[in-house]
Design a protein around this motif. Structure first.
Motif, PDB file in Angstrom:
ATOM      1  N   ALA A   4       0.885  -1.067   0.123  1.00  0.00           N
ATOM      2  CA  ALA A   4      -0.012   0.034  -0.026  1.00  0.00           C
ATOM      3  C   ALA A   4       0.816   1.284   0.116  1.00  0.00           C
ATOM      4  N   VAL A   5       0.200   2.369  -0.314  1.00  0.00           N
ATOM      5  CA  VAL A   5       1.064   3.575  -0.339  1.00  0.00           C
ATOM      6  C   VAL A   5      -0.119   4.437   0.525  1.00  0.00           C
ATOM      7  N   ALA A  39       3.383  -1.490  -6.494  1.00  0.00           N
ATOM      8  CA  ALA A  39       2.660  -2.750  -7.244  1.00  0.00           C
ATOM      9  C   ALA A  39       3.882  -3.771  -7.335  1.00  0.00           C
ATOM     10  N   ALA A  40       4.824  -3.505  -6.983  1.00  0.00           N
ATOM     11  CA  ALA A  40       6.081  -4.720  -6.893  1.00  0.00           C
ATOM     12  C   ALA A  40       5.859  -5.302  -5.400  1.00  0.00           C
ATOM     13  N   GLY A  41       4.942  -4.796  -4.697  1.00  0.00           N
ATOM     14  CA  GLY A  41       4.973  -5.376  -3.220  1.00  0.00           C
ATOM     15  C   GLY A  41       5.503  -4.631  -2.087  1.00  0.00           C
ATOM     16  N   LYS A  42       6.192  -3.412  -2.467  1.00  0.00           N
ATOM     17  CA  LYS A  42       6.750  -2.771  -1.536  1.00  0.00           C
ATOM     18  C   LYS A  42       5.839  -1.763  -0.764  1.00  0.00           C
ATOM     19  N   THR A  43       5.874  -1.445   0.547  1.00  0.00           N
ATOM     20  CA  THR A  43       4.880  -0.582   1.267  1.00  0.00           C
ATOM     21  C   THR A  43       5.701   0.741   1.468  1.00  0.00           C
ATOM     22  N   ILE A  44       4.921   1.755   1.236  1.00  0.00           N
ATOM     23  CA  ILE A  44       5.261   3.224   1.264  1.00  0.00           C
ATOM     24  C   ILE A  44       4.517   4.168   2.055  1.00  0.00           C
ATOM     25  N   VAL A  45       4.968   4.710   3.188  1.00  0.00           N
ATOM     26  CA  VAL A  45       4.287   5.652   4.087  1.00  0.00           C
ATOM     27  C   VAL A  45       4.951   6.972   3.584  1.00  0.00           C
ATOM     28  N   HIS A  58      -2.949   9.822  -4.839  1.00  0.00           N
ATOM     29  CA  HIS A  58      -2.105   8.809  -5.227  1.00  0.00           C
ATOM     30  C   HIS A  58      -2.048   7.787  -4.018  1.00  0.00           C
ATOM     31  N   CYS A  59      -2.537   7.865  -2.937  1.00  0.00           N
ATOM     32  CA  CYS A  59      -2.415   7.020  -1.934  1.00  0.00           C
ATOM     33  C   CYS A  59      -3.820   6.165  -1.698  1.00  0.00           C
ATOM     34  N   ASP A  60      -3.320   4.826  -1.179  1.00  0.00           N
ATOM     35  CA  ASP A  60      -4.555   4.041  -0.903  1.00  0.00           C
ATOM     36  C   ASP A  60      -5.364   4.310   0.405  1.00  0.00           C
ATOM     37  N   ARG A  61      -4.573   4.814   1.279  1.00  0.00           N
ATOM     38  CA  ARG A  61      -5.319   5.279   2.553  1.00  0.00           C
ATOM     39  C   ARG A  61      -4.625   6.361   3.005  1.00  0.00           C
TER      40      ARG A  61
END
Length: 278
Positions: A28-29, A174-180, A191-194
């Motif tokens: 998720a972003v 999309a490659a499975g990384k998680t971004i905060v 652009h953020c999922d949550r």
């Protein structure tokens, strides 16, 4: 990927972060928004294991983060709000230092991403603030981390490069990384999922961008067949708009314009509402 329960941080009598609860899914972003002094950087520091919480618990990668910072930090990438670089070294040398062991092709790709290929061998001391931000972002990504924390990554970056950065963030997710990512730019929230919105160290609201937009109202302007114009503020557009059209008479409405509140307007209203004395 991240589970924070009752997370808090105090500096003497100052409560910088108070009882924060959040969950961030893998891939998720996750956006952290709020006014200056809301606690965004403090939250990033706690989640990235830069600082220890005063209260609460934190789990990263499904593991209790307490007592295991070194093992977990190796899987984390962190970009601070103020670039922490070696000014006497070149951009390339900074990337090589922070990305020890990373393959050369990653260094080349990241220099291209941040548009610094032509300045790769120049000393960072001569770079502008925005250019240092770009080097700092590349350094955070050098070791291909699973969990990436970015504190105001697009501050001082021109709009075109901001778009390139966000395309890269979405590619990483999309490659499975998680971004905060923390930001003052409400237009980046889409652009953020949550998103979590902080105010004075507390969670004001949390949810998806559509959910936050659903908290807003709208202004409806109806132009009638007799030339009159009627403007109405709608607190709940989905419910109130059909009633307005019925009230005016559908056959008399020649044109209907509805302007929904922007996310920026919604967040400002939420923050001001929270500031009102109870």
């Amino acid at each position: 990927m991240i589970e924070a329960r009752g997370l808090g941080r105090s500096f003497g009598q100052l409560r910088a972060l108070d009882h924060v609860e959040l969950t961030v899914a893998r891939g998720a972003v996750y956006g952290v928004l709020g006014p200056s002094g809301a606690g965004k950087t403090t939250l990033i520091h706690l989640l990235a294991l830069i600082a220890a919480p005063t209260t609460g618990t934190l789990r990263l990668f499904g593991e209790d983060a307490h007592g295991r910072p070194a093992a977990l930090r190796a899987r984390i990438g962190y970009m601070p709000q103020q670039a922490a670089l070696y000014d006497d070294l070149s951009a390339r040398a900074n990337l090589e230092f922070f990305g020890r062991g990373a393959p050369p092709e990653r260094l080349a790709r990241l220099l291209a991403l941040v548009a610094l290929k032509e300045r790769a061998d120049d000393r960072v001391a001569g770079f502008s603030g925005g250019m240092k931000q770009r080097v700092s972002l590349a350094c955070a990504l050098m070791r291909d981390p699973e969990l990436i924390f970015l504190d105001e990554p697009t501050a001082g970056i021109d709009p075109l490069l901001r778009r390139v950065f966000w395309e890269e963030f979405r590619r990483l997710a999309a490659a499975g990384k998680t971004i905060v990512v923390s930001t003052h730019q409400t237009d980046e929230a889409a652009h953020c999922d949550r998103l979590v919105v902080l105010r004075e160290g507390r969670v004001l609201v949390e949810g998806t961008c559509p959910e936050l937009l659903g908290r807003g109202g709208a202004v409806a302007t109806a132009r009638l067949t007799d030339g009159r114009e009627v403007t109405r503020r709608l607190a709940h557009p989905a419910r109130e708009l059909p009633r307005l059209v019925e009230e005016l008479g559908a056959a008399t409405v020649a044109e209907l314009d509805v302007r929904h509140d922007s996310l920026d307007e919604i967040l400002v209203a939420l923050i001001r509402s929270a500031e009102q004395p109870t």
